[in-house]
Design an enzyme around this catalytic site. Sequence first.
Site, PDB file in Angstrom:
ATOM      1  N   SER B 125      -4.831   7.464  -7.590  1.00 30.28           N
ATOM      2  CA  SER B 125      -4.226   6.340  -8.302  1.00 30.28           C
ATOM      3  C   SER B 125      -2.845   5.988  -7.747  1.00 30.28           C
ATOM      4  CB  SER B 125      -4.115   6.664  -9.795  1.00 30.28           C
ATOM      5  OG  SER B 125      -3.201   7.708 -10.017  1.00 30.28           O
ATOM      6  N   LYS B 163       2.543   8.640 -12.454  1.00 26.28           N
ATOM      7  CA  LYS B 163       2.522   7.167 -12.398  1.00 26.28           C
ATOM      8  C   LYS B 163       3.956   6.640 -12.322  1.00 26.28           C
ATOM      9  CE  LYS B 163      -1.967   6.363 -13.229  1.00 26.28           C
ATOM     10  NZ  LYS B 163      -2.317   7.770 -12.911  1.00 26.28           N
TER      11      LYS B 163
END
Lengths: 202, 202
Positions: B125, B163
């Site tokens: 990701s 993230k």
Amino acid sequence: MKLFVKITPKQQRVLDFIREKVNKDNLPPTIREIAAACGFSSTGTVRDYLDALAKKGYLKRGNNKSRAIELLQGNPQKLRLIGAIPAGTPNEAHEDPSDYLDLKQLFSRESARGEVFALKVKGDSMVNAGIMDGDIAVIRKQPSGQSGEIVAALLEDNEVTLKRLKHLKQGAYFLEAANENYPPIEKEFTVIGVLISIIRKY
Amino acid sequence: MKLFVKITPKQQRVLDFIREKVNKDNLPPTIREIAAACGFSSTGTVRDYLDALAKKGYLKRGNNKSRAIELLQGNPQKLRLIGAIPAGTPNEAHEDPSDYLDLKQLFSRESARGEVFALKVKGDSMVNAGIMDGDIAVIRKQPSGQSGEIVAALLEDNEVTLKRLKHLKQGAYFLEAANENYPPIEKEFTVIGVLISIIRKY
DNA sequence: TTGACATCCACACAAATGTGTGGTATATAT
DNA sequence: ATATATACCACACATTTGTGTGGATGTCAA
């Protein structure tokens, strides 16, 4: 292994004493030294504390070895290494050595032989391989590499570059960037080592 | 105490073993561990070596204390660090201290400011930020982060994810992946630390 | 109320550990 | 010749040291 387990004030005191000893003498204390310093009259008490602190991930203990207390937090040499937390029971204290990242040992084998150097990456020719401008590439010196390996190569103009080495059928080689904006290098070059690690600091 | 006294090859071997042990385990060896490693059948032999090395200033001994061997001439574990535009081949020796990467000091500043731990990255990701599956993320523990920083966050299902943290005007936050295939995370999450380094091994 | 955890104690015991004593042998410098 | 340093060994011994066993008390959540 639980992640951020709170530590009690008494446990903190034991931990502080160990840290102080390690910093001062470069030698962890024995159980009885801890007992004396923290005011315990029983070695069993100290053992309970050490086990509790080990279970919480603050230190690692050796078996039947004197002074075998290794600090894991506040100690930059060894970091706790956690994977994805399994949803369910995250509280087992397993003695898996792969749970720790030892910075000293990262390149100890290679650097002991003196064949490792670091290279600061310039440019974005390898971004698609996850290698970015400013990264530090750790290279093991060797005169060739296998096809597909990322190598440090010395070009004609005495510039060092990081590229993926590709073998052709005829025994020829070329260097391939991991960025479509850069053409492959087929001119003369010399492989000076293969990439063994990337270190990036934010 | 004299410094720079020459030591014999055998003394060097003993010293090397001690250094290796200290670097690897953060714990000096016992006399008998040295004897076993260096092929001595007598503890007295090792004691003679330790006394000789202490006399020459290479180490300091404690009295009646186990493992009380303190190395006085340390070996900083450093790698040659060359830039992308070297003035010659990396085989040449130019001894600028700023040209070395000290592994021991890599995270010393950060760990002094708080707890540091390592997180094994799972998934892709964050590939567009140069963070790949299997990378080791070094995280400094802290309960929040600035907008744009990459953070480790604990999600509702007890999973840790890496993230980019984004602030909204209204004081709200969300997590943004660096991969267009992953939607932003706006559900409840807890920042557990900010990314300070990426380490990748090949 | 049961269980887990924290916080202590005393005592025993085997193993680990540093040190002491007394050797042997070779080499080198004074 | 004598002293000093290097390079080993064996064995004994007192301590140090980690661990095991068996308690005790209290807190707190399920």
